[in-house]
Scaffold this active site. Structure first.
Site, mmCIF file in Angstrom:
data_model
loop_
_atom_site.group_PDB
_atom_site.id
_atom_site.type_symbol
_atom_site.label_atom_id
_atom_site.label_comp_id
_atom_site.label_asym_id
_atom_site.label_seq_id
_atom_site.Cartn_x
_atom_site.Cartn_y
_atom_site.Cartn_z
ATOM 1 C CG ASP A 5 -2.192 0.888 0.910
ATOM 2 O OD1 ASP A 5 -2.144 1.704 -0.032
ATOM 3 O OD2 ASP A 5 -3.196 0.791 1.644
HETATM 4 C C1 BGC Z 1 -4.970 3.251 0.109
HETATM 5 C C2 BGC Z 1 -5.138 2.184 -0.944
HETATM 6 C C3 BGC Z 1 -5.043 2.797 -2.310
HETATM 7 C C4 BGC Z 1 -3.728 3.518 -2.438
HETATM 8 C C5 BGC Z 1 -3.485 4.115 -3.799
HETATM 9 C C6 BGC Z 1 -3.744 4.090 -0.140
HETATM 10 O O1 BGC Z 1 -3.689 5.174 0.723
HETATM 11 O O2 BGC Z 1 -4.902 2.639 1.375
HETATM 12 O O3 BGC Z 1 -6.351 1.512 -0.772
HETATM 13 O O4 BGC Z 1 -5.198 1.798 -3.285
HETATM 14 O O5 BGC Z 1 -3.673 4.537 -1.470
HETATM 15 O O6 BGC Z 1 -4.285 5.193 -4.034
#
Ligand code: BGC
Length: 719
Positions: free
Chosen positions: A269
């Site tokens: 993530d």
């Molecule tokens: C979130 C994810 C997301 C990623 C990319 C993160 O802050 O937890 O779910 O896919 O950002 O945008």
């Protein structure tokens, strides 16, 4: 390109080119840089040189086909081996045509509609140059304080699993045909694992649970997404058994890769590799890179621990190059599988027709259908609803009455300007609607309340549109008290004091404590965040054009202090027995009931359904048999309606305490007035298996209860 050729390609790559594949950059890193070689701003801050961006493997968050084409073209001019970039983004409940939030999609209990929504999302997103979506989020959640509850499909592992598989099928179609089918995209199931169990519902907080709980309730939806062929998995921000998921070798290698058989790309993530340092299980970015690669994380999103350290760690012999090769190979395979080696633009170069797919009339129609089917009728005293289209003077008041802010969080490419407000939707279906809104859900002013009262006092019926603003839920939006913003309560009181029939339409991204609102409403429609077609869908429900058929995918607590409260809880040694209300030393609150205000599966209809003739093909089953359970369901009202028929099982005695009831099957049927159908479900011994003390997944001989209905109050099983 065949697998063997990918091996050859890997053989030609330098270690630095390989490390590049593991790096994901935002489009801003390419704005004017690849072509002009200018290094400023965030690129310089993150240590991204032109050479690095020329070798990065993927892009996060590009928005249009022309942007993708420009970046890809420039990139391929300089990338030594001509390995295309792959473009990823969060397309969570639609690209431009925004569907209701995933929690609402869960409320449809309609796996076909969920698949349709994902297919349309993919069609629009691929027309905009995206090849991977960071969806579905399948984290089971029992805590509505957590803002990301809006992104989940609720509290039940079976419903979540069914929805997870539908989303993946909708995005990907046949995962083996992604290279040819340019209207499909790769799915990325997230966040592995157990992210939805953040303690106290506080975002990014610690997760701590038993292994049995993890396996029994939290892993099934990820497994379902993987069985449906999800090409990618995203790591969670949290710890699992004390070790950050992103550097958790046991979780990622033993569980995800070995037990669940996942061989696709594992992406961290956002910043999660570097955050291993904050968790305190790595001293610096060297150690963070080391543990993440050992855990099998292939792509590092938005931080540069791999970039800074992997080459040296490999040169020093501290990390085997095989680990790097393995990660690069999975990324190359993904690029091959979506067809990028054959056509790095996936058919978009020179094709302007695909742009017409975006926000098309057909897509909006499906969005309207799903939004209406997701709405849950929580109260309808005296059959106030449906309102019928004519003859009554209506007042539409409240902070959500006129706004187009109805898309919900995680709709970053949706444009509010495309959304149908409740006012516009209602005026299209009702002939007399007077309106008074408010500027801000958090701060409804006295002057606005006065205007609402003025407009409402002559009405025959008042429609009160209220709730949360879209940015009160979603990532990093945990709240400690699950009530409406406080300034809405004086407004509710003032409207109620008029003594008119009140229909409340509620917009929100989480289950809320509805006290103060439910009593003040004669009818209440839970509309969630309905998306682009919000106003039309609300009017469809209020007018009766659509008979409400959504059911709660998550319990609505009695009050915040009851959290977590969920239907499939275990039994305690001292259940609170209503028959013996005098007993004090039982598992209960002395100030509130044990039951949630509205529990899982609840939802009313404008018609009524009768269940009869429950039949089992046999009273016993062995491992060889299939048990057939059938029930007759009849629409006993005067209008057509959809009904969710659900089958629950209770394992009466187990080796560990077993839930009060567990959802095992469900289906949605559509019945004309007076029509009856026989609904049949099959169960086998496999459905009765659970995790034993040693985590063996087996069943026990013994007695089981089977329940069929639409909404089963917990009365038959005490806590
Ligand atoms: C979130 C994810 C997301 C990623 C990319 C993160 O802050 O937890 O779910 O896919 O950002 O945008």
């Amino acid at each position: 390109m065949k697998k063997i050729e990918l091996g050859e390609l890997l053989g030609q790559m330098t270690v630095s080119e390989k490390v590049g594949q593991l790096l994901q950059l935002a489009p801003m890193f390419y704005k004017g840089t690849i072509t002009e070689g200018e290094i400023t701003g965030p690129m310089a801050e993150m240590g991204i040189t032109t050479e690095v961006s020329e070798n990065a493997g993927s892009v996060l968050g590009s928005t249009t086909a022309s942007e993708m084409i420009a970046i890809q073209e420039a990139y391929l001019k300089t990338n030594r081996l001509g390995i295309p970039l792959i473009f990823m983004a969060d397309v969570v409940h639609g690209y431009k045509t925004i569907f209701p939030i995933p929690l609402a999609i869960g409320a449809t209990w309609d796996v076909e509609l969920a698949e349709k929504m994902a297919a349309i999302s993919a069609k629009e997103a691929t027309a905009a140059g995206l090849q991977v979506t960071f969806s579905p989020m399948v984290d089971l959640v029992r805590d509505p304080r957590w803002g990301r509850v809006m992104e989940s499909t609720g509290e039940d592992p079976h419903l979540n699993s069914a929805m997870a598989a539908s989303f993946v099928r909708g995005y990907q179609g046949n995962p083996d045909e992604l290279a040819e089918n340019h209207e499909k995209m790769a799915a990325c199931v997230k966040h592995f694992a157990a992210y939805g169990a953040a303690e106290a519902g506080r975002e990014y907080n610690t997760v701590d649970m038993s292994m049995r709980e993890l396996y029994q309730n939290y892993l099934p939806a990820y497994t379902a997404a993987l069985e449906a062929g999800s090409k990618l998995v995203m790591t969670a921000f949290n710890v699992v058994d004390g070790v950050p998921a992103t550097g958790n070798e046991w979780l990622m290698r033993d569980v995800l890769r070995d037990e669940l058989g996942f061989d696709g790309v594992l992406i961290s993530d956002w910043g999660a590799v570097k955050e291993i340092i904050n968790h305190g299980t790595a001293a610096n970015s060297v150690e963070a890179a080391d543990v993440a690669l050992r855990a099998g994380v292939d792509i590092e999103m938005m931080t540069t621990c791999y970039l800074e350290n992997l080459e040296r760690l490999i040169a020093d012999g501290a990390l085997p190059v095989g680990l790097l090769d393995e990660a690069v190979m999975r990324i190359l395979e993904l690029k091959r599988d979506v067809g990028l080696f054959e056509d790095p633009y996936r058919g978009l170069k020179g094709d302007v027709d695909r742009q017409q797919d975006i926000l098309s009339v057909e897509h909006r129609e499906v969005a309207r259908e799903i939004a209406a089917d997701a709405m849950v009728l929580l109260k309808n005293d005296g059959d106030l609803l449906p309102l019928g289209a004519t003859g009554r003077k209506m007042a539409l008041v409240g902070p959500l009455a006129t706004t187009q802010d109805v898309l919900g969080a995680w709709s970053w490419l949706g444009d509010m300007k495309d959304a149908v407000s409740i006012e516009d939707g209602m005026k299209a279906q009702f002939d007399q609607v007077d309106v008074a809104g408010a500027m801000d859900t958090e701060n409804v002013t006295e002057a606005e309340i006065a205007e609402m009262v003025r407009v409402a006092q002559d009405a025959d019926v008042i429609v009160l549109a209220l709730g949360e603003s879209a940015n009160r839920s979603g990532e990093a939006n945990s709240i400690a008290t699950i009530r409406l913003p406080e300034t809405q309560y004086p407004m509710i009181d003032a409207i109620r004091a008029l003594g008119k029939p009140v229909v409340t339409v509620l917009f929100n991204g989480r289950p809320l404590d509805l006290h103060g609102l439910i009593e003040a409403s004669d009818a209440l429609v839970e509309a969630w965040f309905p998306g682009t077609e919000a106003g039309n869908a609300v009017a469809d429900i209020l007018s009766g054009r659509v008979n409400p058929n959504g059911k709660l995918p998550m319990s609505f607590p009695y009050t915040t202090g009851q959290i977590p409260v969920y239907y499939n809880h275990l039994r305690t040694g001292r259940p609170a027995d209503a028959a013996d209300a005098q007993e004090h030393y039982v598992s209960q609150y002395i100030d509130i009931p044990n039951q949630p205000l509205f529990d899982f599966g609840f939802g009313l209809s404008y018609t009524t359904f009768a269940y009869s003739n429950l039949e089992l093909s046999s009273d016993t089953i062995t491992k060889m048999d299939t048990l057939t359970i059938s029930v007759t369901v009849k629409n006993t009202g005067t209008i057509a309606g959809k009904e969710i028929v659900a089958l629950y099982v209770q394992d009466i005695v187990g080796k560990v305490s077993r839930p009060c009831k567990e959802l095992k099957r469900f289906t949605k049927i559509d019945l004309a007035p007076g029509e009856a159908v026989v609904v049949t479900f099959n169960l086998t011994e496999e459905d009765l298996r659970y995790y034993k003390p040693n985590l063996d997944f087996t069943s026990d001989p013994g007695d089981f209860n089977v329940f069929i209905g639409t909404h089963l109050q917990a009365a038959f099983c005490l806590a």
